[in-house]
Design an enzyme around this catalytic site. Structure first.
Site, mmCIF file in Angstrom:
data_model
loop_
_atom_site.group_PDB
_atom_site.id
_atom_site.type_symbol
_atom_site.label_atom_id
_atom_site.label_comp_id
_atom_site.label_asym_id
_atom_site.label_seq_id
_atom_site.Cartn_x
_atom_site.Cartn_y
_atom_site.Cartn_z
ATOM 1 N N ASP A 217 -0.320 -9.583 11.318
ATOM 2 C CA ASP A 217 0.444 -8.412 10.868
ATOM 3 C C ASP A 217 1.576 -8.064 11.826
ATOM 4 O O ASP A 217 2.755 -8.160 11.489
ATOM 5 C CB ASP A 217 -0.488 -7.202 10.772
ATOM 6 C CG ASP A 217 -1.268 -7.210 9.478
ATOM 7 O OD1 ASP A 217 -0.826 -7.862 8.528
ATOM 8 O OD2 ASP A 217 -2.317 -6.562 9.427
ATOM 9 N N GLY A 297 -0.439 -26.691 30.676
ATOM 10 C CA GLY A 297 -0.774 -27.850 31.494
ATOM 11 C C GLY A 297 -1.541 -27.520 32.761
ATOM 12 O O GLY A 297 -1.918 -28.425 33.505
HETATM 13 N N1 CAO Z 1 5.611 4.879 -6.243
HETATM 14 C C1 CAO Z 1 4.914 4.290 -7.234
HETATM 15 N N2 CAO Z 1 4.199 3.173 -7.078
HETATM 16 C C2 CAO Z 1 4.152 2.645 -5.830
HETATM 17 C C3 CAO Z 1 4.835 3.214 -4.744
HETATM 18 C C4 CAO Z 1 5.597 4.392 -4.994
HETATM 19 N N3 CAO Z 1 6.277 4.993 -4.030
HETATM 20 N N4 CAO Z 1 4.601 2.468 -3.656
HETATM 21 C C5 CAO Z 1 3.798 1.465 -4.036
HETATM 22 N N5 CAO Z 1 3.536 1.564 -5.341
HETATM 23 C C6 CAO Z 1 2.717 0.669 -6.162
HETATM 24 C C7 CAO Z 1 3.336 -0.713 -6.275
HETATM 25 O O1 CAO Z 1 4.401 -0.681 -7.186
HETATM 26 C C8 CAO Z 1 2.148 -1.520 -6.728
HETATM 27 O O2 CAO Z 1 2.006 -1.372 -8.142
HETATM 28 P P1 CAO Z 1 1.895 -2.624 -9.156
HETATM 29 O O3 CAO Z 1 0.789 -3.482 -8.668
HETATM 30 O O4 CAO Z 1 1.607 -1.938 -10.432
HETATM 31 O O5 CAO Z 1 3.171 -3.331 -9.151
HETATM 32 C C9 CAO Z 1 0.978 -0.782 -6.102
HETATM 33 O O6 CAO Z 1 1.488 0.410 -5.555
HETATM 34 C C10 CAO Z 1 0.225 -1.490 -5.023
HETATM 35 O O7 CAO Z 1 1.015 -2.322 -4.196
HETATM 36 P P2 CAO Z 1 0.319 -3.565 -3.461
HETATM 37 O O8 CAO Z 1 -0.223 -4.502 -4.477
HETATM 38 O O9 CAO Z 1 1.285 -4.093 -2.498
HETATM 39 O O10 CAO Z 1 -0.875 -2.860 -2.659
HETATM 40 P P3 CAO Z 1 -2.388 -3.326 -2.485
HETATM 41 O O11 CAO Z 1 -3.034 -2.216 -1.736
HETATM 42 O O12 CAO Z 1 -3.047 -3.730 -3.737
HETATM 43 O O13 CAO Z 1 -2.284 -4.622 -1.557
HETATM 44 C C11 CAO Z 1 -1.649 -5.846 0.408
HETATM 45 C C12 CAO Z 1 -2.074 -4.495 -0.180
HETATM 46 C C13 CAO Z 1 -1.325 -5.598 1.867
HETATM 47 C C14 CAO Z 1 -2.796 -6.825 0.299
HETATM 48 C C15 CAO Z 1 -0.424 -6.370 -0.340
HETATM 49 O O14 CAO Z 1 0.568 -5.381 -0.351
HETATM 50 C C16 CAO Z 1 0.148 -7.649 0.251
HETATM 51 O O15 CAO Z 1 -0.403 -8.738 0.089
HETATM 52 N N6 CAO Z 1 1.310 -7.533 0.947
HETATM 53 C C17 CAO Z 1 2.020 -8.670 1.507
HETATM 54 C C18 CAO Z 1 1.351 -9.191 2.728
HETATM 55 C C19 CAO Z 1 1.185 -8.148 3.795
HETATM 56 O O16 CAO Z 1 2.086 -7.493 4.217
HETATM 57 N N7 CAO Z 1 -0.042 -8.052 4.268
HETATM 58 C C20 CAO Z 1 -0.317 -7.298 5.474
HETATM 59 C C21 CAO Z 1 -0.931 -6.047 5.223
HETATM 60 S S1 CAO Z 1 -1.454 -5.332 6.724
HETATM 61 O O17 CAO Z 1 -2.927 -6.022 7.039
#
Ligand code: CAO
Length: 477
Positions: A217, A297
Site C-alpha cells: 500500500d 553482499g
Molecule cells: N459517492 C458515491 N459513490 C462512491 C463515492 C462517492 N463519493 N466514493 C466511492 N463510491 C463508490 C464507488 O463508485 C464504488 O461503487 P461501484 O462499485 O458501484 O462502482 C464503491 O463506492 C466502492 O468502491 P471500491 O470497489 O473501490 O471499494 P471496495 O471497498 O469494494 O474495495 C479495494 C476496496 C481497496 C479492495 C478496492 O478499492 C481496490 O481494489 N482498489 C485498488 C487497489 C488498492 O488501492 N488497494 C489498496 C487498498 S489499501 O489496503
C-alpha cells in the site's frame, strides 16, 4: 488638408512612441535567465521562504484506505492543495476502522490524511457529478485507487476528464497491471504475496511471511507520487496531462528486486551468502526464504542482546562487513580469526557463518543493543538496533527532524503521525491534522468553485453533499 496631415503626423508620432515603448518592454521580457536554460532567475528569498515545492498544484483526491491516501498525503506535505472527495455520511471507510477513541476518526485515517481538505460529494447524484466536473476543470491531478472500473462507472472516464481538462493528470493505484488479474480487488497482503515479497520472507523451514512494513500500500503510494510529479514536470513541456498507473504487484516487485536478482543467479550455482549454503542444504528452483540473512553482499544476522529473555526487542542486526572484519575479531575476543585461513577472507567465512554469528552473539548478549550500537559504530562496524515502535515514538531526534510529528485534532486530541520522510532544504513540510468528514465542503463550493448562495442552497437540498435522510421512525401507536 493641413489639419488631416497634422493629425496623421500626430498619429504616427504616437505610434512610434508606442512602438518604442514596446521595444523597451520586449527587451525586459527577453532578458536572459541567469542560468540561460529558460528557468527563472534564482530566488533571492531566504531558504525555506520561497513557497513549498508543490505549491499551486491542485489535487482532486478520490483515494481511500491506504495506498492512495499515502500518495496524496505526501503531495499535501509538499505543499499541494489536496481536496479529498468522500461519500456523504460515510467518508473513507478507514475513518471508522480500528477505532481507539469512541466517536473520533481512527488513527488509521488520521495518519494517512493529514494536511488535506475534505469535501463530501455523492458522485452518483446528478448535482454531485456537476460539482465533480467543476473540480475536474479546476484541478491539475486526479488521484484514485478504486476497484478497477469504479471511476468509469461514476462517469469519470479518461475521455470525459480529458475533454473537460486536457491538462489533467489521472493517477491510479490498482492491484495488478493489464493482464489476467487486472479486474481483481487487492489489499496490502495480496500485493505482498503477488509481488514476490512473501515467498522470499520468513525462515526456510516455515511458511511464507508478510512484512509489517506496508510495502504493497504505502510503497505503491510512493511510486504513484513519483509518477505524478514526473507527469507534472512533463506537462510543463507538453501542456497536456496523462494517465499514471502504479500497480501494487509491480511496486512490491520493484522493492523485492534483489530477490529476482537471486532467482537469476541460481541458474549459475548456489547462493553462497545465504546461510542455507553454509548449512549444506541444497537450493531448489526458486529464490528461497532466507530468514534474517542480509539481502546484499555483506553477511548479517539478528543477534540477541542483554535482556533478550524478557524484552522481545533486545536484539541487534549485525553485519560482518569485510573491511572491518579485523575490528570485529578484536571486539569479540577472537583476534586469531584475523589470520586463521578458515576465517580471514569472506569466501572462507561463508560456509561457517552460523558458527561465526553464534560467537558474535556471545559478545552482544553481554551488552544492551544501544551499547553494541555505540561500541560498534566507534569502529565503523554497521549494526542496527531493533527499535520497538515505543522507542521510535519516544525518540527525540525523530521529533526534531519532523519525521514523527504530534498534531492536535478537535475530536481525538493529540496524536502522533509520520511527517514527511523526504526532506527538501527549500520546502519545509506542511504537516497538519486530518480533516473531519466534509469539513471543507462549503468552503470549497463557495471559494474554490464559486457557487453563489442560491446555488449552494439548491445543492444542499439535492442530496449531492449530504447523506440521505434516515426515514423517520413510525410513531408508536
Ligand atoms: N459517492 C458515491 N459513490 C462512491 C463515492 C462517492 N463519493 N466514493 C466511492 N463510491 C463508490 C464507488 O463508485 C464504488 O461503487 P461501484 O462499485 O458501484 O462502482 C464503491 O463506492 C466502492 O468502491 P471500491 O470497489 O473501490 O471499494 P471496495 O471497498 O469494494 O474495495 C479495494 C476496496 C481497496 C479492495 C478496492 O478499492 C481496490 O481494489 N482498489 C485498488 C487497489 C488498492 O488501492 N488497494 C489498496 C487498498 S489499501 O489496503
Amino acid at each position: 488638408m493641413a489639419t488631416r496631415k497634422k493629425a496623421a503626423k500626430a498619429k504616427s508620432k504616437a505610434a512610434a512612441k508606442k512602438s518604442s515603448k514596446k521595444v523597451v518592454k520586449l527587451k525586459t521580457v527577453k532578458k536572459p535567465a541567469a542560468n540561460g536554460n529558460g528557468l527563472p532567475r534564482p530566488s533571492n528569498k531566504p531558504w525555506g521562504q520561497a513557497g513549498r515545492a508543490l505549491e499551486g498544484v491542485k489535487v482532486l483526491d478520490f483515494t481511500h484506505v491506504q495506498s492512495g491516501p499515502t500518495c496524496t498525503q505526501l503531495l499535501a506535505y509538499m505543499g499541494a492543495d489536496v481536496i479529498k472527495v468522500e461519500r456523504p455520511g460515510i467518508g473513507d471507510i478507514t475513518r471508522g476502522q480500528l477505532r481507539d477513541v469512541k466517536g473520533a476518526d481512527s488513527l488509521y485515517f488520521t495518519m494517512l490524511n493529514g494536511s488535506k481538505r475534505s469535501i463530501t460529494i455523492d458522485s452518483k447524484n446528478p448535482k454531485g457529478r456537476e460539482i465533480l466536473d467543476r473540480l475536474v476543470k479546476y484541478c491539475d491531478v486526479l488521484v484514485e485507487n478504486f476497484a478497477p472500473g469504479a471511476l468509469d462507472r461514476m462517469g469519470l472516464t479518461w475521455d470525459h476528464i480529458h475533454k473537460l481538462n486536457p491538462r489533467m493528470i489521472v493517477a491510479s493505484v490498482k492491484g495488478f497491471g493489464p493482464g489476467p488479474y487486472e479486474d481483481c480487488k487487492v489489499y496490502e497482503n495480496v500485493a505482498q504475496c503477488a509481488g514476490g515479497a512473501a515467498s522470499t520472507t520468513g525462515f526456510r523451514d516455515g511458511p511464507p511471511l508478510v512484512t509489517g512494513a506496508q510495502i504493497g500500500d504505502s510503497g505503491t503510494g510512493l511510486h504513484l507520487a513519483l509518477g505524478i510529479v514526473s507527469a507534472l514536470y512533463q506537462r510543463v513541456r507538453t501542456g497536456r496531462g496523462q494517465r499514471v498507473l502504479a500497480a501494487m504487484q509491480d511496486g512490491v516487485l520493484n522493492l523485492a528486486r534483489v530477490k529476482l536478482r537471486d532467482q537469476q543467479r541460481l541458474a549459475h550455482g548456489p547462493l553462497t551468502e545465504y546461510s542455507q549454503y553454509g548449512e549444506g542444504i541444497p537450493f531448489g528452483k526458486a529464490t528461497p526464504r532466507a530468514g534474517n540473512d542480509s539481502g546484499g553482499g555483506q553477511p548479517g544476522w539478528i543477534l540477541k542482546c542483554k535482556g533478550w529473555e524478557s524484552d522481545p526487542d533486545a536484539y541487534i542486526y549485525f553485519i560482518t562487513q569485510a573491511p572491518v572484519w579485523g575490528a570485529i575479531c578484536d571486539l569479540i575476543g577472537k583476534p586469531e580469526w584475523k589470520t586463521d585461513a578458515d576465517y580471514a577472507t569472506p569466501p572462507a567465512r561463508l560456509p561457517r557463518l552460523r558458527q561465526i554469528f553464534d560467537t558474535i552473539e556471545q559478545w552482544t548478549m553481554t551488552k544492551t543493543k544501544f551499547e553494541v550500537m555505540e561500541i560498534c559504530n566507534g569502529h565503523d562496524i554497521p549494526v542496527g538496533p531493533i527499535l520497538s515502535m515505543k522507542e521510535i515514538a519516544d525518540e527525540p531526534s525523530l521529533r526534531k527532524t519532523g519525521t514523527v510529528v504530534e498534531v492536535d485534532h478537535p475530536v481525538r486530541g493529540k496524536y502522533l503521525t509520520v511527517g514527511n520522510p523526504i526532506k527538501l532544504s527549500d520546502s519545509p513540510p506542511d504537516v497538519r491534522r486530518s480533516p473531519l468528514l466534509g469539513e471543507h465542503t462549503e468552503e470549497i463550493l463557495r471559494k474554490v468553485l464559486g457557487y453563489s448562495e442560491k446555488e449552494l442552497a439548491e445543492i444542499k437540498v439535492s442530496g449531492a453533499i449530504t447523506a440521505p435522510e434516515k426515514p423517520a421512525k413510525a410513531e408508536a401507536a
